[in-house]
Design a protein around this motif. Structure first.
Motif, PDB file in Angstrom:
ATOM      1  N   ASN A 196      -0.087 -31.288 -32.123  1.00 37.60           N
ATOM      2  CA  ASN A 196       0.783 -30.138 -31.962  1.00 37.60           C
ATOM      3  C   ASN A 196       1.158 -29.592 -33.338  1.00 37.60           C
ATOM      4  OD1 ASN A 196       2.276 -28.315 -30.453  1.00 37.60           O
ATOM      5  ND2 ASN A 196       4.121 -29.556 -30.598  1.00 37.60           N
ATOM      6  N   PHE A 197       0.156 -29.181 -34.094  1.00 36.39           N
ATOM      7  CA  PHE A 197       0.361 -28.753 -35.469  1.00 36.39           C
ATOM      8  C   PHE A 197       1.126 -27.439 -35.566  1.00 36.39           C
ATOM      9  CE2 PHE A 197      -3.405 -31.429 -35.569  1.00 36.39           C
ATOM     10  CZ  PHE A 197      -3.098 -32.282 -36.623  1.00 36.39           C
TER      11      PHE A 197
ATOM     12  N   LYS B 194       6.407 -24.213 -33.019  1.00 35.92           N
ATOM     13  CA  LYS B 194       5.672 -22.976 -33.298  1.00 35.92           C
ATOM     14  C   LYS B 194       4.304 -23.341 -33.852  1.00 35.92           C
ATOM     15  CE  LYS B 194       9.028 -19.772 -32.941  1.00 35.92           C
ATOM     16  NZ  LYS B 194       8.882 -18.611 -32.109  1.00 35.92           N
ATOM     17  N   ARG B 195       3.291 -22.589 -33.485  1.00 33.86           N
ATOM     18  CA  ARG B 195       1.949 -22.847 -34.022  1.00 33.86           C
ATOM     19  C   ARG B 195       1.845 -22.387 -35.473  1.00 33.86           C
ATOM     20  NH1 ARG B 195      -2.695 -23.474 -30.658  1.00 33.86           N
ATOM     21  NH2 ARG B 195      -3.798 -21.943 -31.889  1.00 33.86           N
ATOM     22  N   VAL B 196       2.415 -21.228 -35.795  1.00 31.28           N
ATOM     23  CA  VAL B 196       2.348 -20.679 -37.149  1.00 31.28           C
ATOM     24  C   VAL B 196       3.682 -20.010 -37.460  1.00 31.28           C
ATOM     25  CG1 VAL B 196       1.100 -19.132 -38.720  1.00 31.28           C
ATOM     26  CG2 VAL B 196      -0.128 -20.201 -36.832  1.00 31.28           C
ATOM     27  N   VAL B 197       4.153 -20.191 -38.695  1.00 28.99           N
ATOM     28  CA  VAL B 197       5.356 -19.522 -39.190  1.00 28.99           C
ATOM     29  C   VAL B 197       5.004 -18.929 -40.552  1.00 28.99           C
ATOM     30  CG1 VAL B 197       7.740 -19.825 -39.971  1.00 28.99           C
ATOM     31  CG2 VAL B 197       6.908 -21.121 -37.988  1.00 28.99           C
ATOM     32  N   PHE B 198       5.375 -17.671 -40.762  1.00 30.47           N
ATOM     33  CA  PHE B 198       5.141 -16.990 -42.038  1.00 30.47           C
ATOM     34  C   PHE B 198       6.494 -16.786 -42.707  1.00 30.47           C
ATOM     35  CE2 PHE B 198       1.913 -15.752 -39.047  1.00 30.47           C
ATOM     36  CZ  PHE B 198       0.742 -15.897 -39.770  1.00 30.47           C
ATOM     37  N   THR B 199       6.603 -17.152 -43.980  1.00 34.25           N
ATOM     38  CA  THR B 199       7.892 -17.013 -44.647  1.00 34.25           C
ATOM     39  C   THR B 199       7.728 -16.810 -46.139  1.00 34.25           C
ATOM     40  OG1 THR B 199      10.106 -17.974 -44.835  1.00 34.25           O
ATOM     41  CG2 THR B 199       8.238 -19.484 -45.039  1.00 34.25           C
ATOM     42  N   LEU B 200       8.803 -16.365 -46.748  1.00 32.73           N
ATOM     43  CA  LEU B 200       8.872 -16.234 -48.198  1.00 32.73           C
ATOM     44  C   LEU B 200       9.530 -17.486 -48.767  1.00 32.73           C
ATOM     45  CD1 LEU B 200      10.128 -12.551 -48.409  1.00 32.73           C
ATOM     46  CD2 LEU B 200       7.796 -13.373 -48.736  1.00 32.73           C
ATOM     47  N   ILE B 201       9.141 -17.869 -49.964  1.00 29.51           N
ATOM     48  CA  ILE B 201       9.693 -19.061 -50.611  1.00 29.51           C
ATOM     49  C   ILE B 201      11.217 -18.942 -50.751  1.00 29.51           C
ATOM     50  CG2 ILE B 201       9.305 -18.195 -52.973  1.00 29.51           C
ATOM     51  CD1 ILE B 201       8.746 -21.835 -51.966  1.00 29.51           C
TER      52      ILE B 201
END
Length: 104
Positions: free
Chosen positions: A21-22, A69-76
């Motif tokens: 479940n990556f 969640k399968r993918v999360v996009f974020t800023l540092i």
């Protein structure tokens, strides 16, 4: 760009070839780069337009990392925490993969 498509290919291969479940956390340092990478994942079907995968701030990022969640996009910058306080454990999961592009 080539790097962002490499990220897409890598995540898709992991989802296809390995059980588990990556969650992939894609970290960048600029809004424009974050948007470009997100669009590449969107246009290749890794994420859908309805998926909530781009946290608005630090609190929402910490909340998302606690979910499957399968993918999360974020800023540092969203990993910041109040100065002088102990940094909280973001997740105790062992199946989160972090991909960083230019977040230095």
């Amino acid at each position: 760009s080539g790097k962002s498509f490499s990220m897409v290919f890598y995540t898709r291969k992991i989802f296809r070839k390995l059980t588990g479940n990556f969650t992939f956390v894609v970290v960048t340092d600029r809004d424009d780069l974050d948007g470009q990478i997100y669009r590449n994942f969107l246009h290749t079907g890794v994420v859908a337009p309805k998926d909530d995968v781009r946290p608005k701030g630090s609190a929402q990022l910490r909340e998302m990392l606690g979910k499957n969640k399968r993918v999360v996009f974020t800023l540092i910058q969203k990993f910041r925490f109040d100065k002088g306080k102990d940094y909280p454990l973001l997740s105790d999961r062992d199946d989160i993969v972090v991909i960083v592009d230019e977040a230095h």
